[in-house]
Design an enzyme around this catalytic site. Structure first.
Site, PDB file in Angstrom:
ATOM      1  CE  LYS A 186       0.186   1.431   4.568  1.00 48.59           C
ATOM      2  NZ  LYS A 186      -0.139   2.460   5.433  1.00 48.59           N
ATOM      3  CD  GLU A 198       0.668   4.937  12.775  1.00 54.86           C
ATOM      4  OE1 GLU A 198       1.729   4.486  12.365  1.00 54.86           O
ATOM      5  OE2 GLU A 198      -0.038   5.709  12.116  1.00 54.86           O
ATOM      6  CE  LYS A 234       0.253  -6.471  13.070  1.00 56.23           C
ATOM      7  NZ  LYS A 234       1.580  -6.753  13.574  1.00 56.23           N
ATOM      8  CG  HIS A 287      -3.980  -0.826   7.692  1.00 55.89           C
ATOM      9  ND1 HIS A 287      -3.441  -1.748   6.846  1.00 55.89           N
ATOM     10  CD2 HIS A 287      -2.997   0.042   7.988  1.00 55.89           C
ATOM     11  CE1 HIS A 287      -2.166  -1.435   6.648  1.00 55.89           C
ATOM     12  NE2 HIS A 287      -1.880  -0.355   7.315  1.00 55.89           N
TER      13      HIS A 287
END
Lengths: 514, 378
Positions: A175, A243, A209, A267
């Site tokens: 991405k 974040e 993940k 995401h």
């Protein structure tokens, strides 16, 4: 007795009951563009070593670095060695290193230099002859998308993109897949002109993940969650990716892109799709993609975008004991930049399962901590046979899927506070990945790189999904561009702008504290 | 922390364990399973080390049943290890003497974790029939180790095969997983031809070699023979014969690098280390369902393997097995040919490469290397 039959796809030594047997990739090499970048050094090279260490790479596996550096093979070997020593997840083993190092090659060149690609083609041919990579090569483009066109053309011109019979060539791209629908289509046209659709692997490392795959297990392997996984019981869903860092040195990339394009488009919408989709008929690539596409096509962007979206920019402040700059003061960012570093949107799903259940998506930089989670928040019990004072502290039940860090699942429900009085308070029950299995989760990139080499696509988004998610985001971006006010400033180290809190308050809800 | 509880009862051990957990704060950690280790005095420490390492990432309760002398008065000595002395797990060592030595089951029962799986492991000598052993009966998974047993391993394997029950497994089987993976991956690739015969060369004292041969016999339904190399050399090579030629996987006995040779392909090398006991045990703890493939190799395949009278070197001379010396030479040659190859010490000593990113210089470098490559390829 005749010997067991051997054919493509039918190997007598493989047995679906044989869960010990590792899936080892067939003979191949990986060509890495952009080896000097952060991603390569911090994630990709260590992941390749970890795969080798787990015995999942084929004999003769080779790694070719391509970059604009006047380096010899051993210089690149040093770079690989350094990042393996610093970042690899598994223990360092001399014999694994030596065997990996034997296959390391480096090709110096810039992306528009024809001889460099001829050299790459010659190197790949030599590896086929010397190390038996069998004509199977994956090209990992860990480079800015603006170079995709040049590199793809060069790969085609030098014959690298065309496999011989019985071998494969694959391309891996990261991405962002474009910055809006039109550019995504254009980018896709460039890549798919050279590589067939099933040879293009788009990496969204979140999908590699373990937790994301566990979400599928949680939903579809259990009996206790699916019956309540719908509008009858669910009040709303919050998907958060926070974040704690700023943009660092990535102003050139980030300014003009912003949080929504950087994170929500890929995401968060992928997480939404996995949370909300119906049960796929199978867990093969096709089954999963069909369901994801279906649910993404049912997403409705609210009409009143002013009330249902929020955005912000981090201001200077203190975060985790450190004084940090505001976004507008970051080097390389224009003083009047309107790029958002925080974005929150409310989306609705037009399906029977989710009618009336809003999905709130938020992401931001320089927030309180680094965390990604999906919280499915349930309605309150329709009747509480307790005195009002007994349930004052009782919140809504929730299932929280923690994607990172500390991957796992939390259940929140009410329990009686010990003592003579009847009083119910929220408690949590915790499942941690690391605490329940005798195997540590592999890094997302290990899984994804191995899947590329094995040619197994279930975890990779297809182009249609990328287009659908741009169709969701484009109207929001257009609205912000035309009518939206400048992004609201929010203090670093907190949980975003007050506008985002207002967004929730208007609906009578509030953001969870992750 | 190590707490000794001489001449004690299980109730006292259990109470002390609960107190220790709340005092040290390890209460919050969930435990994944109970691992029962049945072992002699002299092998106990080594076994505890392996168990600790194997359960490092994922805390378990390890109950070590140490069988002391059966003579004398019945007596139970307990020892609890938590914190630094037990890694992530908690270890309870139970030393049984006198008549108690035959009642291990009664001693461990009160100490089992609630609602979690039980794995039994006999690091040295296992019961004749693990599933009929009093401790084995309780366990979902029963791990023996034919290679360590003082009884001849052929006898051990025969008994295991006769008494096989779901949940049985042997560390000698986990030791061959990487070999099996590489052989299976070799057959994934064209040419797709049936294997007409196979030869395994393994040490006289290696039950792993026999299980590997048994697996091949069961799966490939072709004659499989086993030639013997000298003791302690482990598995040396596997040859699969097909009409287009042979697939040879060779690992020289003290090496950690194997070579894979197939017709139409250059020889390829791969790291293939000997697996440690802790790794193998961790593998066993990972899956608790019956291992049908092991069952097949042990109970069906093993009988079909013909034990060759040839020694390893005779088998090589007779052309039945691949040459080990040649594999070693090839591995060395490939290593020399790779310029980036080198021991970690050599790479460590190298300076970081300079940031030589001048466009003209890079262009020149690629042009030069291209003409070199063209020369090489003639």
């Amino acid at each position: 007795m005749s010997p067991a039959k051997v054919a493509a796809g039918s190997n007598p030594l493989r047995d679906h009951r044989d869960k010990r047997l590792p899936r080892i990739a067939g003979p191949c090499s990986l060509v890495l563009f952009g080896v000097t970048g952060d991603l390569a050094r911090k994630k990709l090279l260590p992941a390749i070593y970890d795969l080798a260490n787990r015995g999942l790479l084929p004999p003769g596996f080779s790694l070719i670095g391509f970059a604009r550096r006047d380096w010899a093979d051993q210089d690149f070997g040093k770079i690989v060695y350094q990042s393996v020593r610093e970042r690899a997840r598994t223990a360092f083993r001399e014999e694994v290193w030596r065997s990996l190092a034997e296959g390391i090659r480096f090709v110096p060149g810039s992306f528009d230099d024809e001889p460099a690609f001829d050299l790459l083609a010659a190197t790949v041919r030599e590896l086929d002859e010397q190390r038996g990579t069998g004509g199977n090569h994956a090209f990992y483009l860990s480079i800015p998308p603006s170079f995709f066109a040049t590199v793809c053309e060069q790969l085609e011109r030098s014959g690298l993109s065309t496999p011989a019979d019985g071998s494969w060539r694959r391309v891996v791209i990261e991405k962002p897949f474009g910055h809006d629908l039109a550019s995504a289509r254009e980018l896709n046209a460039i890549v798919e002109k050279v590589f067939p659709a099933d040879a293009v692997f788009r990496i969204d490392h979140y999908l590699g993940k373990e937790t994301v795959q566990n979400l599928l297990a949680l939903r579809f392997a259990n009996q206790m969650f699916e019956p309540v996984w719908n509008a009858n019981f669910v009040d709303h869903v919050q998907i958060t990716m926070a974040e704690d860092i700023g943009i660092g040195g990535r102003a050139g990339y980030y300014d003009g892109i912003g949080a929504a394009r950087d994170v929500i488009q890929n995401h968060l919408l992928q997480l939404l799709a996995l949370t909300a989709m119906e049960e796929p008929v199978s867990f093969g690539a096709e089954g999963l993609r069909l369901e994801k596409e279906k649910v993404l096509s049912a997403v409705r962007v609210p009409d009143d975008l002013a009330r249902c979206t929020a955005r912000g920019q981090y201001a200077a402040g203190w975060q985790g004991g450190e004084e940090v700059l505001g976004y507008l003061q970051e080097q390389g960012v224009a003083e009047d930049s309107r790029t958002e570093t925080y974005a929150a949107v409310r989306l609705d799903l037009d399906t029977r399962r989710w009618a009336g259940v809003p999905f709130y998506l938020r992401t931001g930089k320089r927030l309180g901590k680094r965390v990604t989670e999906i919280a499915v928040v349930f309605k309150r019990a329709p009747h509480l046979p307790f005195a009002h004072t007994a349930t004052e502290e009782l919140g809504q039940n929730a299932v929280v899927i923690r994607v990172q860090p500390d991957e796992g699942v939390t259940l929140r429900f009410g329990a009686k506070v010990p003592g003579a009085q009847m009083e119910v308070r929220d408690v949590t029950m915790d499942f941690g990945y690391g605490r329940s299995f005798t195997e540590s989760s592999p890094e997302a990139y290990e899984r994804l790189i191995l899947d590329v080499l094995l040619g197994e696509p279930p975890l990779f988004p297809r182009h249609e999904e990328v287009e659908l998610s741009w169709e969701i985001l484009d109207p929001i971006e257009r609205f912000w561009e035309r009518k939206g006010a400048a992004p609201e400033q929010y203090p670093s180290g907190g949980w975003g702008p007050s506008g985002a809190d207002d967004l929730m308050r208007r609906d009578g809800r509030e953001w969870r504290l992750p | 922390m190590i707490v000794d509880l001489p001449s004690t009862t299980t109730a006292a051990v259990s109470a002390r364990l609960v107190r220790l957990r709340s005092e040290t704060g390890s209460m919050a950690l969930s435990r994944v399973l109970t691992l029962i280790v049945v072992v002699d005095d002299e092998d106990a420490e080594a076994a505890i080390d392996v168990a600790n390492t194997a359960t490092r990432q994922h805390p378990s309760r390890i109950l070590v049943v140490v069988l002391g002398s059966k003579r004398g008065a019945a007596r139970l000595d307990g020892q609890i290890r938590v914190g630094g002395d037990a890694g992530a797990s908690e270890v309870v060592v139970l030393r049984l003497c006198g008549a108690l030595a035959s009642h291990g089951r009664a001693v461990v029962t009160p100490l089992l974790l609630a609602d979690s799986p039980i794995v039994a492991w006999w690091p040295v000598e296992g019961p004749r029939t693990p599933s009929e052993d009093p401790i084995g009966v309780m366990a979902q998974r029963r791990v023996t180790d034919a290679a360590r047993s003082p009884t001849a391993h052929r006898t051990v394997l025969r008994r295991l095969a006769e008494g096989y029950a779901n949940g049985d497994t042997d560390l000698a089987w986990s030791r061959v997983t990487l070999w099996r993976g590489l052989l299976a991956a070799a057959l994934d690739q064209p040419p797709y031809e049936p294997v007409t015969a196979a030869t395994v060369v393994a040490a006289q004292d290696s039950p792993s070699g026999e299980l590997l041969a048994g697996w091949l016999a069961a799966r490939l339904r072709c004659p499989v023979s086993l030639a013997r190399s000298r003791n302690r050399s482990g598995i040396i090579s596997v040859r699969l014969e097909r009409s287009s030629g042979t697939v040879d996987l060779v690992r020289p006995h003290d090496g950690n690098t194997a070579t894979l040779t197939q017709p139409g392909h250059p020889v390829r090398t791969i790291a293939l280390a000997h697996r440690s006991d802790a790794e193998c045990l961790a593998d066993e703890l990972r899956r608790l369902d019956p291992d049908e493939v092991y069952e097949e190799a042990l109970t069906v395949g093993l009988k079909k393997v013909s034990i060759s009278k040839l020694s390893a070197s005779q088998a090589i001379r007779a052309g039945r097995a691949p040459s080990v010396a040649e594999s070693e030479r090839t591995a060395r040659r490939l290593r020399r040919a790779a310029r980036a190859s080198g021991s970690s010490a050599m790479v460590e000593a190298m300076p970081m490469p300079p940031k030589a990113d001048d466009a003209a210089q890079v262009k020149e470098a690629s042009a030069r290397r291209l003409s070199e490559a063209k020369e090489r390829q003639g």
